[in-house]
Design a protein around this motif. Structure first.
Motif, mmCIF file in Angstrom:
data_model
loop_
_atom_site.group_PDB
_atom_site.id
_atom_site.type_symbol
_atom_site.label_atom_id
_atom_site.label_comp_id
_atom_site.label_asym_id
_atom_site.label_seq_id
_atom_site.Cartn_x
_atom_site.Cartn_y
_atom_site.Cartn_z
ATOM 1 N N ASP A 119 5.005 45.735 13.058
ATOM 2 C CA ASP A 119 5.948 45.215 13.847
ATOM 3 C C ASP A 119 5.732 44.923 15.162
ATOM 4 O O ASP A 119 5.355 45.977 15.783
ATOM 5 C CB ASP A 119 7.286 46.176 13.476
ATOM 6 C CG ASP A 119 8.427 45.638 14.195
ATOM 7 O OD1 ASP A 119 8.991 44.759 13.880
ATOM 8 O OD2 ASP A 119 8.711 46.505 15.360
ATOM 9 N N LEU A 120 5.988 44.002 15.654
ATOM 10 C CA LEU A 120 5.621 43.470 17.144
ATOM 11 C C LEU A 120 6.451 44.274 18.313
ATOM 12 O O LEU A 120 5.765 44.668 19.019
ATOM 13 C CB LEU A 120 5.737 42.150 17.290
ATOM 14 C CG LEU A 120 5.462 41.451 18.885
ATOM 15 C CD1 LEU A 120 4.334 41.841 19.404
ATOM 16 C CD2 LEU A 120 6.011 40.162 18.955
ATOM 17 N N ALA A 121 7.778 44.440 17.984
ATOM 18 C CA ALA A 121 8.354 45.440 18.605
ATOM 19 C C ALA A 121 7.840 46.794 18.854
ATOM 20 O O ALA A 121 7.672 47.466 20.236
ATOM 21 C CB ALA A 121 9.738 45.431 18.273
ATOM 22 N N THR A 122 7.422 47.285 17.722
ATOM 23 C CA THR A 122 7.101 48.795 17.884
ATOM 24 C C THR A 122 5.676 48.784 18.387
ATOM 25 O O THR A 122 5.340 49.638 19.278
ATOM 26 C CB THR A 122 6.871 49.314 16.227
ATOM 27 O OG1 THR A 122 8.169 49.278 15.839
ATOM 28 C CG2 THR A 122 6.333 50.764 16.343
ATOM 29 N N TYR A 123 4.795 47.476 18.009
ATOM 30 C CA TYR A 123 3.531 47.605 18.732
ATOM 31 C C TYR A 123 3.391 47.423 20.079
ATOM 32 O O TYR A 123 2.662 48.050 20.824
ATOM 33 C CB TYR A 123 2.584 46.446 17.848
ATOM 34 C CG TYR A 123 1.381 46.299 18.461
ATOM 35 C CD1 TYR A 123 0.316 46.851 17.853
ATOM 36 C CD2 TYR A 123 0.997 45.352 19.473
ATOM 37 C CE1 TYR A 123 -1.090 46.723 18.198
ATOM 38 C CE2 TYR A 123 -0.225 45.349 19.803
ATOM 39 C CZ TYR A 123 -1.370 45.912 19.114
ATOM 40 O OH TYR A 123 -2.661 45.588 19.672
ATOM 41 N N ALA A 135 4.275 35.686 16.472
ATOM 42 C CA ALA A 135 4.470 37.148 16.304
ATOM 43 C C ALA A 135 3.514 37.944 17.161
ATOM 44 O O ALA A 135 3.727 39.232 16.616
ATOM 45 C CB ALA A 135 4.688 37.347 15.001
ATOM 46 N N GLY A 136 2.794 37.565 17.959
ATOM 47 C CA GLY A 136 1.789 38.560 18.527
ATOM 48 C C GLY A 136 0.539 38.432 18.089
ATOM 49 O O GLY A 136 -0.546 39.497 18.520
ATOM 50 N N ILE A 139 -4.158 42.347 7.755
ATOM 51 C CA ILE A 139 -3.038 42.720 8.705
ATOM 52 C C ILE A 139 -2.299 41.515 8.889
ATOM 53 O O ILE A 139 -2.497 40.314 9.146
ATOM 54 C CB ILE A 139 -3.897 42.884 9.925
ATOM 55 C CG1 ILE A 139 -4.802 44.047 9.610
ATOM 56 C CG2 ILE A 139 -2.932 43.202 11.112
ATOM 57 C CD1 ILE A 139 -5.985 44.040 10.973
ATOM 58 N N TYR A 140 -0.891 41.931 8.934
ATOM 59 C CA TYR A 140 0.143 41.016 8.940
ATOM 60 C C TYR A 140 1.177 41.351 10.071
ATOM 61 O O TYR A 140 1.896 42.425 9.866
ATOM 62 C CB TYR A 140 1.090 40.635 7.524
ATOM 63 C CG TYR A 140 2.068 39.595 7.697
ATOM 64 C CD1 TYR A 140 1.804 38.411 8.071
ATOM 65 C CD2 TYR A 140 3.378 39.922 7.314
ATOM 66 C CE1 TYR A 140 2.884 37.524 7.991
ATOM 67 C CE2 TYR A 140 4.387 39.162 7.021
ATOM 68 C CZ TYR A 140 4.103 37.756 7.671
ATOM 69 O OH TYR A 140 5.015 36.870 7.521
ATOM 70 N N ILE A 141 1.428 40.699 11.328
ATOM 71 C CA ILE A 141 2.255 41.147 12.340
ATOM 72 C C ILE A 141 3.216 40.396 12.254
ATOM 73 O O ILE A 141 3.381 39.067 12.171
ATOM 74 C CB ILE A 141 1.382 41.107 13.653
ATOM 75 C CG1 ILE A 141 2.337 41.782 14.721
ATOM 76 C CG2 ILE A 141 0.907 39.933 14.075
ATOM 77 C CD1 ILE A 141 1.543 41.911 15.943
ATOM 78 N N LYS A 142 4.490 40.629 12.468
ATOM 79 C CA LYS A 142 5.676 40.177 12.369
ATOM 80 C C LYS A 142 6.609 40.632 13.494
ATOM 81 O O LYS A 142 6.461 41.680 14.027
ATOM 82 C CB LYS A 142 6.581 40.254 11.179
ATOM 83 C CG LYS A 142 6.581 41.786 10.665
ATOM 84 C CD LYS A 142 6.939 41.956 9.193
ATOM 85 C CE LYS A 142 6.929 43.505 8.753
ATOM 86 N NZ LYS A 142 7.540 43.602 7.274
ATOM 87 N N ARG A 143 7.670 39.859 13.788
ATOM 88 C CA ARG A 143 8.787 40.234 14.722
ATOM 89 C C ARG A 143 10.121 39.798 14.314
ATOM 90 O O ARG A 143 10.325 39.419 13.313
ATOM 91 C CB ARG A 143 8.392 39.654 16.175
ATOM 92 C CG ARG A 143 8.705 37.954 15.887
ATOM 93 C CD ARG A 143 8.165 37.186 17.105
ATOM 94 N NE ARG A 143 8.959 37.363 18.367
ATOM 95 C CZ ARG A 143 8.761 36.511 19.534
ATOM 96 N NH1 ARG A 143 8.048 35.600 19.373
ATOM 97 N NH2 ARG A 143 9.761 36.724 20.687
#
Length: 277
Positions: A160-164, A14-15, A97-101
């Motif tokens: 959120d990966l897309a937003t990031y 997820a980045g 920190i938790y990054i997701k997609r």
């Protein structure tokens, strides 16, 4: 005794590596050269955990905040009790920190990764039933719930990966600010430098070399001698590409995945892995 001030806990594919490299550019952030040290998975005793983190953070300078990134920390049900373990060692002020997609995109990337490494087999539509972790790791509310319960919502940042990815400079600045640092000290980010892109996925075919680069000796003693950007350039230039595989999901498979994900809840009584459904 050096302990982390923050943890990047996932999600897998997820980045996390891109995020890790982006925030590492801040002069007051220390991250060990070994991404995925898995300290909280490899060790259960508080003393062993403290000793391992002390080794990882030995080179941190005065004034730097320390962290590490391990996606294994959000891989329920394979690894349970990780947040509680972190709390017992670090106390309540640890930041998470938790990054997701997109959960289906993450699942497909996860499948391709494991297929390339031989840890899953068969067509993706069959694999999602035989290897339930493919879906379980996309159950984001379920995965992050123990961390929120242990450290409180205010100490958990979900990215959120897309937003990031739309504006990495802005996204990295928000993470840096969450960590209590001045984001203006963050150097410019090259948006074309994306770690582990699926269309540039690589692997080593030499088992001895693969064993070497995944060993603790390389990860903790050799890897740190070279910058992340240099390692990525060498990786892209020299390693053979993974053969493209068909990972098309049928309508039936998509319906099954969405059915599992739609049941997401943070009520502890309902915390059953997809394998139990």
């Amino acid at each position: 005794m050096k302990l982390p001030d923050f943890l990047v806990v996932g999600a897998m594919k997820a980045g996390t590596t891109t995020l890790y490299r982006d925030i590492l550019r801040h002069p007051l952030v220390f991250l060990p050269s070994q991404k995925e040290p898995d300290t909280l998975v490899r060790f259960a005793e508080p003393g062993e955990i403290r000793d391992d983190w002390s080794r990882l953070f030995a080179d941190a300078k005065s004034g730097q905040i320390k962290g590490e990134a391990s996606t294994a920390y959000a891989k329920r049900p394979d690894h349970e009790g990780i947040a509680e373990r972190a709390f017992s060692v670090c106390g309540s002020q640890l930041k998470i920190i938790y990054i997701k997609r997109d959960p289906v995109e993450r699942l497909v990337s996860h499948y391709r990764h494991e297929l390339a490494h031989g840890t899953v087999t068969g067509d993706i539509n069959d694999a999602i039933h035989r290897f339930p972790r493919l879906i379980d790791y996309s159950r984001y509310a379920w995965q992050i719930e123990p961390w929120k319960r242990a450290f409180g919502d205010a100490n958990v940042l979900e990215v959120d990966l897309a937003t990031y990815s739309e504006n990495r400079a802005l996204g990295a600045a928000a993470v840096i600010e969450f960590l209590g640092l001045d984001p203006s000290a963050l150097p410019a980010i090259d948006p074309s430098n994306i770690a582990n892109r699926a269309d540039e996925a690589k692997r080593l075919k030499n088992p001895a070399m693969q064993a070497f680069i995944t060993s603790n000796f390389y990860q903790r003693r050799i890897r740190s001698l070279f910058s992340a950007d240099l390692r990525e350039r060498v990786r892209r230039a020299m390693l053979p590409a993974i053969k493209a595989v068909d990972a098309s999901l049928t309508d039936e498979s998509l319906a099954y995945i969405h059915d599992v994900l739609a049941s997401e809840t943070v009520v502890e009584a309902d915390h059953a892995p997809a394998s139990a459904r």
